[in-house]
Design an enzyme around this catalytic site. Structure first.
Site, PDB file in Angstrom:
ATOM      1  N   SER A  85     107.732 -68.293  25.115  1.00  0.00           N
ATOM      2  CA  SER A  85     107.275 -67.253  24.919  1.00  0.00           C
ATOM      3  C   SER A  85     105.831 -67.197  26.202  1.00  0.00           C
ATOM      4  O   SER A  85     106.702 -66.565  27.137  1.00  0.00           O
ATOM      5  CB  SER A  85     106.199 -66.704  23.871  1.00  0.00           C
ATOM      6  OG  SER A  85     105.293 -65.943  23.016  1.00  0.00           O
ATOM      7  N   HIS A 143     110.799 -64.859  16.587  1.00  0.00           N
ATOM      8  CA  HIS A 143     110.143 -64.669  17.737  1.00  0.00           C
ATOM      9  C   HIS A 143     110.419 -66.305  17.757  1.00  0.00           C
ATOM     10  O   HIS A 143     110.852 -66.492  19.124  1.00  0.00           O
ATOM     11  CB  HIS A 143     109.135 -64.139  17.830  1.00  0.00           C
ATOM     12  CG  HIS A 143     107.930 -64.381  19.170  1.00  0.00           C
ATOM     13  ND1 HIS A 143     108.987 -63.719  20.128  1.00  0.00           N
ATOM     14  CD2 HIS A 143     107.425 -64.977  19.599  1.00  0.00           C
ATOM     15  CE1 HIS A 143     107.691 -64.238  20.793  1.00  0.00           C
ATOM     16  NE2 HIS A 143     106.809 -65.136  20.745  1.00  0.00           N
TER      17      HIS A 143
END
Length: 291
Positions: free
Chosen positions: A119, A271
Site C-alpha cells: 500500500s 487489500h
C-alpha cells in the site's frame, strides 16, 4: 532455493542461522526509526519490508518466517507508525521518508536490496528507487497506493488548528477498527483477536494523532506518470482480485507506467495480501527472482 515448500523446510531446519535483533532504534533526520533485522548468515540478498498507511511492521509477521530462511530481512516501522518516533519536527513527506530510509540502509551497510512495499509502503519504495536507484535491485509492490493527489488546501490549512489531532482521532474512532479490517481482507473469517490487537496497539497513544496531522500537510502526493516512466528498476506488482482500497485497475495502470514491470493477480484476496495470502505472495516473489 526451489519451491516454497523447500523454503519452509529450510526455515525449520536451519533456523539457527537466522537471528533477530529485537528493538532496534536509531535516530535519523531528527526522528527515531524502529526496525527489526533478521540477519541470515548464509544469505546474500536482503528484503526490506515497508508497510502501509495506518499499519506497522506487524502486517508482515506471517511472511517473515518464509523470507528469513534464505534471505536477510529488515522490517521497518515507517514514521510515525508502530514503534517509530512521532516527532512534531519531522517532515512526513514521501520524499523525506525515502531519504530517511536510504540513510538507514546505508548505516546498516546494505545495498542492492529487494524493496517490498504494501500500500503506502509501495509508494515509498518507488520514491527510494527514484532518488537512489543504485541501492535497489528489485521492487515488489503489494497493492501499492498510486496516483493519489496531495490533500486539498482546506484540509492542509485545517491541520494547523490546535484541535485538529482530536478531530483525526475521532474520525478514526468513528470509522472503527472492525470495519477497517473487514474492508481490507476478502476472507473476513480470518479476522481474529491477534489482528485486532496488532492493528489497534499503535493508536492507543495520542502522539500518533498529532503526527498524522502533520503528515496530512507534509504528504506531497504520489509520483506522477512522468516520474514513474523513468524508474527502470525491475518491479513485481502483486494485487488481490478483490482489493477495495487500491483496486486492480490501479495495478494495471501502474504496470503500464513502470517500464520494467510485471503484474500478478491473486484470486480471492483483498487489500491486505501479506496477511491474507502470505505463502502465495512469497511463492510468486521467489519464482520471479529465480527467472
Amino acid at each position: 532455493m526451489g519451491t516454497l515448500t523447500h523454503i519452509i523446510q529450510s526455515f525449520k531446519g536451519e533456523h539457527a542461522l537466522v537471528t533477530k535483533q529485537l528493538g532496534n532504534h536509531t535516530t535519523i533526520n531528527g526522528n527515531e526509526i524502529y526496525y527489526e533485522y533478521y540477519e541470515n548468515k548464509s544469505a546474500k540478498q536482503t528484503f526490506v519490508l515497508l508497510h502501509g498507511f495506518l499499519s506497522s511492521s506487524f502486517s508482515f509477521r506471517k511472511m517473515i518466517p518464509l523470507m528469513a530462511a534464505n534471505y536477510k530481512v529488515v522490517n521497518i516501522d515507517l514514521p510515525p507508525f508502530g514503534k517509530s518516533g512521532k516527532s512534531h519536527q519531522f517532515k512526513y513527506s514521501y520524499e523525506n521518508m525515502a531519504e530517511t530510509l536510504i540513510q538507514l540502509l546505508e548505516n546498516l551497510h546494505l545495498g542492492d536490496v529487494i524493496l517490498v512495499g504494501h500500500s503506502m509502503g509501495g509508494q515509498i519504495c518507488l520514491n527510494i528507487a527514484h532518488q537512489k536507484p543504485s541501492i535497489v535491485k528489485q521492487i515488489v509492490l503489494l497493492s501499492s497506493s498510486s496516483y493519489l493527489p496531495r490533500m486539498k488546501k482546506a484540509m492542509i490549512y485545517s491541520s494547523y488548528l490546535p484541535f485538529f489531532p482530536f478531530y483525526v482521532k475521532k474520525y478514526l474512532e468513528k470509522s472503527g477498527l472492525e470495519a477497517n479490517l473487514q474492508n481490507v481482507v476478502y476472507n473476513q473469517k480470518m479476522i481474529d483477536e491477534e489482528m485486532r490487537q496488532g492493528y489497534m496497539e499503535p493508536f492507543l497513544h495520542n502522539e500518533i494523532f498529532r503526527a498524522l496531522s502533520r503528515m496530512i500537510r507534509d504528504r506531497e502526493g504520489d509520483l506522477d506518470e512522468k516520474v514513474l516512466k523513468t524508474i527502470n528498476t525491475p518491479c513485481l506488482l502483486i494485487w488481490g482480485s478483490h482489493d477495495r482500497v487500491v483496486p486492480l485497475s490501479i495495478g494495471k495502470r501502474l504496470k503500464e507506467d513502470l517500464p520494467n514491470s510485471k503484474l500478478v493477480v491473486i484470486n480471492d484476496a483483498g487489500h491486505l495480501i501479506p496477511e491474507e495470502k502470505p505463502s502465495q505472495v512469497m511463492s510468486i516473489i521467489v519464482e520471479h527472482l529465480q527467472n
